[in-house]
Write an enzyme that holds these catalytic residues in place. Sequence first.
Site, PDB file in Angstrom:
ATOM      1  N   GLU A   1     -10.144  -8.686  15.650  1.00  0.00           N
ATOM      2  CA  GLU A   1      -8.878  -8.683  14.905  1.00  0.00           C
ATOM      3  C   GLU A   1      -7.723  -9.213  15.761  1.00  0.00           C
ATOM      4  O   GLU A   1      -6.870  -9.946  15.265  1.00  0.00           O
ATOM      5  CB  GLU A   1      -8.596  -7.273  14.379  1.00  0.00           C
ATOM      6  CG  GLU A   1      -9.591  -6.885  13.288  1.00  0.00           C
ATOM      7  CD  GLU A   1      -9.637  -5.395  12.961  1.00  0.00           C
ATOM      8  OE1 GLU A   1      -8.815  -4.630  13.510  1.00  0.00           O
ATOM      9  OE2 GLU A   1     -10.505  -5.002  12.154  1.00  0.00           O
TER      10      GLU A   1
ATOM     11  N   LYS B   1       1.236  -2.354   7.094  1.00  0.00           N
ATOM     12  CA  LYS B   1       0.852  -3.123   5.910  1.00  0.00           C
ATOM     13  C   LYS B   1       2.075  -3.366   4.999  1.00  0.00           C
ATOM     14  O   LYS B   1       3.136  -2.766   5.215  1.00  0.00           O
ATOM     15  CB  LYS B   1      -0.239  -2.353   5.160  1.00  0.00           C
ATOM     16  CG  LYS B   1      -1.574  -2.295   5.918  1.00  0.00           C
ATOM     17  CD  LYS B   1      -2.564  -1.459   5.123  1.00  0.00           C
ATOM     18  CE  LYS B   1      -3.940  -1.436   5.728  1.00  0.00           C
ATOM     19  NZ  LYS B   1      -4.857  -0.578   4.920  1.00  0.00           N
TER      20      LYS B   1
ATOM     21  N   ASN C   1      -2.034   2.527   2.014  1.00  0.00           N
ATOM     22  CA  ASN C   1      -2.079   3.562   3.049  1.00  0.00           C
ATOM     23  C   ASN C   1      -1.373   3.157   4.341  1.00  0.00           C
ATOM     24  O   ASN C   1      -1.705   3.617   5.417  1.00  0.00           O
ATOM     25  CB  ASN C   1      -3.529   4.032   3.276  1.00  0.00           C
ATOM     26  CG  ASN C   1      -4.430   2.898   3.738  1.00  0.00           C
ATOM     27  OD1 ASN C   1      -3.953   1.802   4.054  1.00  0.00           O
ATOM     28  ND2 ASN C   1      -5.720   3.158   3.805  1.00  0.00           N
TER      29      ASN C   1
ATOM     30  N   HIS D   1      -2.893  -0.357   9.288  1.00  0.00           N
ATOM     31  CA  HIS D   1      -4.254  -0.749   9.670  1.00  0.00           C
ATOM     32  C   HIS D   1      -4.424  -0.527  11.164  1.00  0.00           C
ATOM     33  O   HIS D   1      -3.500  -0.747  11.933  1.00  0.00           O
ATOM     34  CB  HIS D   1      -4.504  -2.234   9.377  1.00  0.00           C
ATOM     35  CG  HIS D   1      -5.789  -2.710   9.993  1.00  0.00           C
ATOM     36  ND1 HIS D   1      -7.007  -2.524   9.382  1.00  0.00           N
ATOM     37  CD2 HIS D   1      -6.048  -3.255  11.209  1.00  0.00           C
ATOM     38  CE1 HIS D   1      -7.961  -2.977  10.194  1.00  0.00           C
ATOM     39  NE2 HIS D   1      -7.402  -3.421  11.308  1.00  0.00           N
TER      40      HIS D   1
ATOM     41  N   TYR E   1     -10.610  -8.967   6.583  1.00  0.00           N
ATOM     42  CA  TYR E   1     -11.382  -7.980   5.824  1.00  0.00           C
ATOM     43  C   TYR E   1     -12.777  -8.491   5.434  1.00  0.00           C
ATOM     44  O   TYR E   1     -13.344  -8.040   4.437  1.00  0.00           O
ATOM     45  CB  TYR E   1     -10.583  -7.534   4.598  1.00  0.00           C
ATOM     46  CG  TYR E   1      -9.475  -6.547   4.950  1.00  0.00           C
ATOM     47  CD1 TYR E   1      -9.784  -5.322   5.556  1.00  0.00           C
ATOM     48  CD2 TYR E   1      -8.142  -6.819   4.689  1.00  0.00           C
ATOM     49  CE1 TYR E   1      -8.786  -4.404   5.888  1.00  0.00           C
ATOM     50  CE2 TYR E   1      -7.133  -5.902   5.014  1.00  0.00           C
ATOM     51  CZ  TYR E   1      -7.468  -4.704   5.615  1.00  0.00           C
ATOM     52  OH  TYR E   1      -6.483  -3.797   5.933  1.00  0.00           O
TER      53      TYR E   1
END
Length: 153
Positions: A127, A10, A113, A116, A50
Site C-alpha cells: 500500500e 477516508k 468507517n 484505513h 482494494y
Amino acid sequence: MLERTFIAVKPDGVKRNLIGKIISRFEEKGYKIIGLKMLLPTLELAEKHYAEHKGKPFYPRLIRYITSGPIVAMVVEGDNVIAVSRRMMGATRPEEAEAGTIRFDYAICKEFNIIHGSDCLESAQREISIYFKDEELCPNWTTTLEKIMDDEK
Ligand code: DAT
Ligand code: MG
C-alpha cells in the site's frame, strides 16, 4: 520491531472535518509521520488498493466510496506500528470496535468507517508503494520520543 504502515483518512473522515483529530491520534501516541498528502483516488488507484476485495458483493460500493472525495494518505513509522495502529483504529464494523478506538469514537457503520490502515507487513509495503514514491517520504528526522529513548541508551 521498527515498521512502517499505510494509514488513510477516508472520504467520510475528510468531509466530516476529522483530518486533524485522526492525525493527532498517531502523533499523540508517539509515532512518526514520514509521509503525508491529500489526494483524490483515481479508479485505477482504488482498484489497486482494494484488489484483495475484488469480486466481493460490497466491492463496487467500496470503490465508489473511496473515489468519492479526497483522502489523506499517510505513512506512519514506529515500533510494531502495523498491529498497534489496527488496534487504535478498531474493528471494521464500528459496533464491534472497542470503546475509545477511532472507529468506535467516530463511525457508526462499516461502509463509512473513517480510516484505513494496513493489516500486515506485506500489505503495508504494497500500500505504501501504491500511494507514495520513495522520494516523497521524509524519514530522516528525529521525534522527541526517539531522542529521549536514544539519550537513555
Ligand atoms: P479493514 O478496513 O478493517 O481492513 P477490510 O479490509 O475487510 O476491513 O475491508 C475494507 C473496507 O471495505 C472496510 O473498511 C469497509 C468495507 N467493507 C468490508 N466488509 C464489508 C461488508 N461486509 N460490507 C460493506 N462494506 C464492507
Ligand atoms: Mg483491510
